[in-house]
Write a protein that holds these residues in place. Sequence first.
Motif, mmCIF file in Angstrom:
data_model
loop_
_atom_site.group_PDB
_atom_site.id
_atom_site.type_symbol
_atom_site.label_atom_id
_atom_site.label_comp_id
_atom_site.label_asym_id
_atom_site.label_seq_id
_atom_site.Cartn_x
_atom_site.Cartn_y
_atom_site.Cartn_z
ATOM 1 N N MET A 57 -26.869 48.596 26.488
ATOM 2 C CA MET A 57 -26.529 47.188 26.719
ATOM 3 C C MET A 57 -25.963 47.041 28.131
ATOM 4 S SD MET A 57 -24.047 44.755 24.414
ATOM 5 C CE MET A 57 -23.918 43.019 24.779
ATOM 6 N N PRO A 58 -26.505 46.096 28.951
ATOM 7 C CA PRO A 58 -26.043 45.966 30.333
ATOM 8 C C PRO A 58 -24.589 45.529 30.391
ATOM 9 C CG PRO A 58 -27.486 44.135 29.720
ATOM 10 C CD PRO A 58 -27.580 45.144 28.623
ATOM 11 N N ALA A 59 -23.880 45.972 31.456
ATOM 12 C CA ALA A 59 -22.467 45.632 31.615
ATOM 13 C C ALA A 59 -22.314 44.143 31.901
ATOM 14 C CB ALA A 59 -21.869 46.459 32.755
ATOM 15 N N VAL A 60 -21.193 43.573 31.458
ATOM 16 C CA VAL A 60 -20.904 42.166 31.712
ATOM 17 C C VAL A 60 -20.535 41.984 33.178
ATOM 18 C CG1 VAL A 60 -19.320 40.275 31.188
ATOM 19 C CG2 VAL A 60 -20.161 41.742 29.339
ATOM 20 N N LYS A 61 -21.111 40.975 33.812
ATOM 21 C CA LYS A 61 -20.793 40.654 35.196
ATOM 22 C C LYS A 61 -19.625 39.670 35.221
ATOM 23 C CE LYS A 61 -24.131 42.872 37.383
ATOM 24 N NZ LYS A 61 -23.872 43.917 38.397
ATOM 25 N N ASN A 62 -18.576 40.022 35.967
ATOM 26 C CA ASN A 62 -17.389 39.179 36.054
ATOM 27 C C ASN A 62 -17.455 38.278 37.281
ATOM 28 O OD1 ASN A 62 -15.991 40.257 33.754
ATOM 29 N ND2 ASN A 62 -15.535 42.074 34.970
ATOM 30 N N VAL A 63 -17.571 36.979 37.054
ATOM 31 C CA VAL A 63 -17.513 35.995 38.132
ATOM 32 C C VAL A 63 -16.110 35.398 38.121
ATOM 33 C CG1 VAL A 63 -18.422 33.842 39.061
ATOM 34 C CG2 VAL A 63 -19.966 35.475 37.947
ATOM 35 N N VAL A 64 -15.374 35.605 39.196
ATOM 36 C CA VAL A 64 -14.003 35.109 39.305
ATOM 37 C C VAL A 64 -13.968 34.009 40.362
ATOM 38 C CG1 VAL A 64 -11.626 35.670 39.917
ATOM 39 C CG2 VAL A 64 -12.981 37.271 38.549
ATOM 40 N N ILE A 65 -13.365 32.889 40.020
ATOM 41 C CA ILE A 65 -13.257 31.747 40.922
ATOM 42 C C ILE A 65 -11.782 31.496 41.195
ATOM 43 C CG2 ILE A 65 -13.742 29.285 41.212
ATOM 44 C CD1 ILE A 65 -15.959 29.895 38.926
ATOM 45 N N VAL A 66 -11.390 31.558 42.458
ATOM 46 C CA VAL A 66 -9.991 31.324 42.840
ATOM 47 C C VAL A 66 -9.877 29.910 43.380
ATOM 48 C CG1 VAL A 66 -8.095 32.038 44.329
ATOM 49 C CG2 VAL A 66 -9.626 33.766 43.346
ATOM 50 N N GLY A 67 -9.174 29.064 42.631
ATOM 51 C CA GLY A 67 -9.000 27.680 43.045
ATOM 52 C C GLY A 67 -9.524 26.722 41.992
ATOM 53 N N GLY A 68 -8.685 25.781 41.569
ATOM 54 C CA GLY A 68 -9.068 24.830 40.539
ATOM 55 C C GLY A 68 -9.248 23.420 41.052
ATOM 56 N N GLY A 69 -9.757 23.301 42.291
ATOM 57 C CA GLY A 69 -10.055 21.991 42.852
ATOM 58 C C GLY A 69 -11.502 21.604 42.609
ATOM 59 N N PHE A 70 -12.023 20.702 43.437
ATOM 60 C CA PHE A 70 -13.381 20.194 43.240
ATOM 61 C C PHE A 70 -14.429 21.308 43.252
ATOM 62 C CE2 PHE A 70 -11.250 16.326 44.579
ATOM 63 C CZ PHE A 70 -11.837 15.369 43.768
ATOM 64 N N GLY A 71 -14.383 22.160 44.283
ATOM 65 C CA GLY A 71 -15.395 23.206 44.394
ATOM 66 C C GLY A 71 -15.307 24.222 43.284
ATOM 67 N N GLY A 72 -14.097 24.721 43.007
ATOM 68 C CA GLY A 72 -13.925 25.737 41.980
ATOM 69 C C GLY A 72 -14.314 25.249 40.603
ATOM 70 N N VAL A 73 -13.876 24.039 40.251
ATOM 71 C CA VAL A 73 -14.219 23.479 38.948
ATOM 72 C C VAL A 73 -15.720 23.290 38.807
ATOM 73 C CG1 VAL A 73 -14.082 21.345 37.572
ATOM 74 C CG2 VAL A 73 -11.996 22.406 38.459
ATOM 75 N N ARG A 74 -16.365 22.814 39.874
ATOM 76 C CA ARG A 74 -17.807 22.571 39.780
ATOM 77 C C ARG A 74 -18.583 23.865 39.599
ATOM 78 N NH1 ARG A 74 -20.049 19.131 37.518
ATOM 79 N NH2 ARG A 74 -18.901 17.530 38.673
ATOM 80 N N VAL A 75 -18.225 24.904 40.334
ATOM 81 C CA VAL A 75 -18.914 26.190 40.169
ATOM 82 C C VAL A 75 -18.765 26.687 38.726
ATOM 83 C CG1 VAL A 75 -19.003 28.609 40.843
ATOM 84 C CG2 VAL A 75 -18.648 26.881 42.583
ATOM 85 N N ALA A 76 -17.531 26.715 38.241
ATOM 86 C CA ALA A 76 -17.267 27.248 36.904
ATOM 87 C C ALA A 76 -17.979 26.433 35.826
ATOM 88 C CB ALA A 76 -15.763 27.270 36.638
ATOM 89 N N LEU A 77 -17.898 25.103 35.925
ATOM 90 C CA LEU A 77 -18.466 24.240 34.897
ATOM 91 C C LEU A 77 -19.994 24.315 34.884
ATOM 92 C CD1 LEU A 77 -17.468 22.272 32.750
ATOM 93 C CD2 LEU A 77 -17.674 20.428 34.427
ATOM 94 N N ASP A 78 -20.605 24.209 36.065
ATOM 95 C CA ASP A 78 -22.071 24.241 36.112
ATOM 96 C C ASP A 78 -22.624 25.602 35.721
ATOM 97 O OD1 ASP A 78 -21.816 21.669 36.969
ATOM 98 O OD2 ASP A 78 -23.072 21.897 38.758
ATOM 99 N N LEU A 79 -21.937 26.664 36.138
ATOM 100 C CA LEU A 79 -22.405 28.005 35.788
ATOM 101 C C LEU A 79 -22.282 28.231 34.280
ATOM 102 C CD1 LEU A 79 -23.551 30.523 37.156
ATOM 103 C CD2 LEU A 79 -21.205 31.378 37.390
ATOM 104 N N ALA A 80 -21.186 27.769 33.703
ATOM 105 C CA ALA A 80 -21.003 27.933 32.254
ATOM 106 C C ALA A 80 -22.038 27.144 31.470
ATOM 107 C CB ALA A 80 -19.587 27.486 31.867
ATOM 108 N N ARG A 81 -22.374 25.947 31.946
ATOM 109 C CA ARG A 81 -23.348 25.111 31.241
ATOM 110 C C ARG A 81 -24.747 25.708 31.259
ATOM 111 N NH1 ARG A 81 -21.202 19.238 33.597
ATOM 112 N NH2 ARG A 81 -19.600 18.879 31.986
ATOM 113 N N ARG A 82 -25.001 26.616 32.168
ATOM 114 C CA ARG A 82 -26.313 27.265 32.223
ATOM 115 C C ARG A 82 -26.470 28.335 31.142
ATOM 116 N NH1 ARG A 82 -29.361 26.219 36.814
ATOM 117 N NH2 ARG A 82 -28.327 24.753 38.226
ATOM 118 N N GLY A 83 -25.356 28.753 30.554
ATOM 119 C CA GLY A 83 -25.421 29.670 29.424
ATOM 120 C C GLY A 83 -26.105 30.990 29.711
#
Length: 414
Positions: A1-27
């Motif tokens: 089973m392939p290892a889980v890739k950890n995407v870490v986002i530092v910052g909870g402003g416009f850019g950080g929230v958008r990256v996290a939300l859009d990436l998560a919605r892609r499933g």
Amino acid sequence: MPAVKNVVIVGGGFGGVRVALDLARRGIGGVSITIISNKAHLEYYPTVYRVATGRSSEQVCIPLDTIFRDTSVNIINDEITAIDTAEKTVIGNERYTYDELVLAVGSETGYFNIPGLPEFSYGVKSIRESLALKNHLHAVLTPSADPALPPEQKVIAAHFMIVGGGPSGVELAGDLSWYAKRIAVKHGSDPALVTIDLIEAAPRLLPVLPADVSERVKKRLQSLGVNIYVSRTVTGEEVEQLLMKDMQIKTKSVVWTAGVKPNTLIGKIEGLELDRRGRIVVTEHLQAKGCPHLYVVGDAASTQYSGLAQTANHDGEYLARFLAAKLGGHTVPEYRPILPISAIPAGPNWAAVLWGNRRIYGLLASWLRHAADIRYLSSVLGLFPALSIFLAGTRASESCPVCTGDEVGERRVA
């Protein structure tokens, strides 16, 4: 089973929230998404100044838990103080490892080494700063109602100076023109004593926008009673006066909206290439030059329209697509900046909108600005929660015991 890739986002402003939300919605399978922020909420910066002029903070303060409620995004509240790109480690109160790191730390207030400003001036860059300014406005107007107070002291107490004729300064000046007079009445002070000065070092207001837009906004503010001073350089601030190159003005209330600088975290990261403004130089995929697996969005990135909320959101949308393609073994087009739409309120029910070559002024422009707010809130919360929060943000909210319960204070304000 392939290892889980950890995407870490530092910052909870416009850019950080958008990256996290859009990436998560892609499933995407096999990907763990973590957002680390020193705040438990997203501050909706375009309307933060409204908190200082008596509006509810609900529209401005959006909990990250609410935004990511239906996603698998991990939310961590921590202050990141160092990043080790060699070890792929983010360091705060704890250490966090990453496979892909997104830096979305925004910017900080810059005072240009002007003495006195950090100690004595107020700001509107955060909810905390805006609340402090609102409390100060009420506090400074209360003693001015004292009949025993010398007239010159009453004038000083009701004199408010905003330094910086960019969008933040213009928006605050427009709102303060009615708010300061209203609360002066509530505190028993003479509203005719209220004076609002807007000071800009450049030859005109909104120097990054076309001259005709600048002129229309200037006339609007003047119609609201705002005094405008251009080509004026601030040299310092003392307890009860602002110092300029050719004059000194007595005041207890200076609001600094004139400068920003890169987040101090950037200067602590080894191996980065910075531009002359201290922002991180990035590739066509928003990757920091010389630092594989480190990406930059928003104010910290040296891109064409960096520094604007629309740009940070656009960066986040692009980077989410890029990371999804990279982790899935696909390719995406290179990053292309977009020309932001400028929508600048100047007092109740009036705004100036620059949309490409189109200029729109007045009530219609104000509605367009509100529509932009609702559009963004809907993109992170859904339509009905966004409408609820937007409407809450149009209501007055006062904690001052003198003003609480006043029927005027409870009305909706634009």
